[in-house]
Design an enzyme around this catalytic site. Sequence first.
Site, PDB file in Angstrom:
ATOM      1  N   ASP A  97     -12.711   0.197 -10.112  1.00 53.28           N
ATOM      2  CA  ASP A  97     -11.536  -0.495 -10.644  1.00 53.28           C
ATOM      3  C   ASP A  97     -11.880  -1.180 -11.959  1.00 53.28           C
ATOM      4  O   ASP A  97     -12.696  -2.110 -11.964  1.00 53.28           O
ATOM      5  CB  ASP A  97     -11.068  -1.565  -9.649  1.00 53.28           C
ATOM      6  CG  ASP A  97     -10.399  -0.966  -8.430  1.00 53.28           C
ATOM      7  OD1 ASP A  97      -9.653   0.016  -8.590  1.00 53.28           O
ATOM      8  OD2 ASP A  97     -10.634  -1.479  -7.324  1.00 53.28           O
ATOM      9  N   ASP A 237      -4.591   3.179  -2.172  1.00 56.63           N
ATOM     10  CA  ASP A 237      -5.561   2.203  -2.644  1.00 56.63           C
ATOM     11  C   ASP A 237      -5.069   0.799  -2.319  1.00 56.63           C
ATOM     12  O   ASP A 237      -4.048   0.359  -2.842  1.00 56.63           O
ATOM     13  CB  ASP A 237      -5.712   2.378  -4.161  1.00 56.63           C
ATOM     14  CG  ASP A 237      -6.783   1.497  -4.754  1.00 56.63           C
ATOM     15  OD1 ASP A 237      -7.533   0.862  -3.991  1.00 56.63           O
ATOM     16  OD2 ASP A 237      -6.886   1.449  -5.995  1.00 56.63           O
TER      17      ASP A 237
HETATM   18  C1  DX5 Z   1      -6.653  -3.306  -6.253  1.00 54.99           C
HETATM   19  C2  DX5 Z   1      -7.688  -2.233  -6.381  1.00 54.99           C
HETATM   20  C3  DX5 Z   1      -8.205  -1.662  -5.090  1.00 54.99           C
HETATM   21  C4  DX5 Z   1      -8.752  -2.651  -4.172  1.00 54.99           C
HETATM   22  C5  DX5 Z   1      -9.262  -2.055  -2.878  1.00 54.99           C
HETATM   23  O1  DX5 Z   1      -6.398  -3.808  -7.508  1.00 54.99           O
HETATM   24  O2  DX5 Z   1      -7.215  -1.173  -7.134  1.00 54.99           O
HETATM   25  O3  DX5 Z   1      -9.123  -0.610  -5.348  1.00 54.99           O
HETATM   26  O4  DX5 Z   1      -9.758  -3.388  -4.800  1.00 54.99           O
HETATM   27  O5  DX5 Z   1      -9.830  -3.074  -2.154  1.00 54.99           O
HETATM   28  P1  DX5 Z   1      -9.472  -3.380  -0.647  1.00 54.99           P
HETATM   29  O6  DX5 Z   1      -9.874  -2.144   0.103  1.00 54.99           O
HETATM   30  O7  DX5 Z   1     -10.302  -4.560  -0.357  1.00 54.99           O
HETATM   31  O8  DX5 Z   1      -8.005  -3.627  -0.586  1.00 54.99           O
HETATM   32 ZN    ZN Z   2      -8.307   0.923  -7.372  1.00 58.92          ZN
END
Ligand code: DX5
Ligand code: ZN
Length: 281
Positions: A97, A237
């Site tokens: 990310d 996601d």
């Molecule tokens: C949100 C991100 C995700 C997120 C996933 O902005 O794009 O990739 O960090 O993390 P979890 O699995 O903790 O929701």
């Molecule tokens: Zn992401």
Amino acid sequence: MLQIPELLAPAGDLERLRYAINYGADAVYCSLPEFGMRSAPANFTPEQLTEGVIYAHARGRKVYLTMNTLPTNEEADRLPEAIKAAAAAGVDAFHIDVMDGHFVPAISFGTGMVRTMERLTTKPLDVHLMVEKPLDFLPELEELGVKRVSVHYEIPGGPEAALRAICAAGMQAGLVLNPETPVESALPYLAQISQLLLMTVYPGRGGQVYLPGSNEKIAAAKSLLQGQGSNTVIQVDGGITPGTLPGAYAAGARSIVAGSAVFYGNIYQNVCALRSEKAKP
Ligand code: DX5
Ligand code: ZN
């Protein structure tokens, strides 16, 4: 003479906030624990922050709320081991990310982290650009051999130019839709994208709860893609756990991103748990 437009001071607690303001800071910055700031400035509770804002505003000063998901030094030290464990447990790719502090309030990994990851693993890298200007990032991502880059539908000017540039660079393109963006928004881009990434939380930070209505949206995306004869893969996601994964999978998601559910606790066991959930009806 040096002109300082604004003197910023970190305010780890109310006492320091008052001190900074009384000694001339034009603005202070604070953070809340749920926004992931794990190093200085220390975290405020919402009540303390409210009190701090009232105090600062009464004196004509500004307060900035910082949100930051950059890894701490300790976390950065643990990264190679964590990547190795996740790869050994059988993750198919690493999703990175990138946040610029504009498209989303937080700043996270930049291309430096992509470079580090490229050294740590031979697994494909799947980069999710939560940035306003994805074109600025593409040359370096191409040079690093990134497999897939996803950009948001909601960026200023739209995603067309970035999607075209990703494809021209020989990378796979993904289009990301925020929770409130209807699936039909993807229609004009289907020929360019190999992946449609549906945000199942609001973008900007990990550890949020899977949004209600996500499975229905995945199912709607699936029928839209089928109706168009598209073999674009649906990626989800945010908020994926062994509890939410089966619903997403049943609705049609075939690329699953999980952060907290993988990296908190025993990585190997976490990945195995997620994989076995996927198989359940
Ligand atoms: C949100 C991100 C995700 C997120 C996933 O902005 O794009 O990739 O960090 O993390 P979890 O699995 O903790 O929701
Ligand atoms: Zn992401």
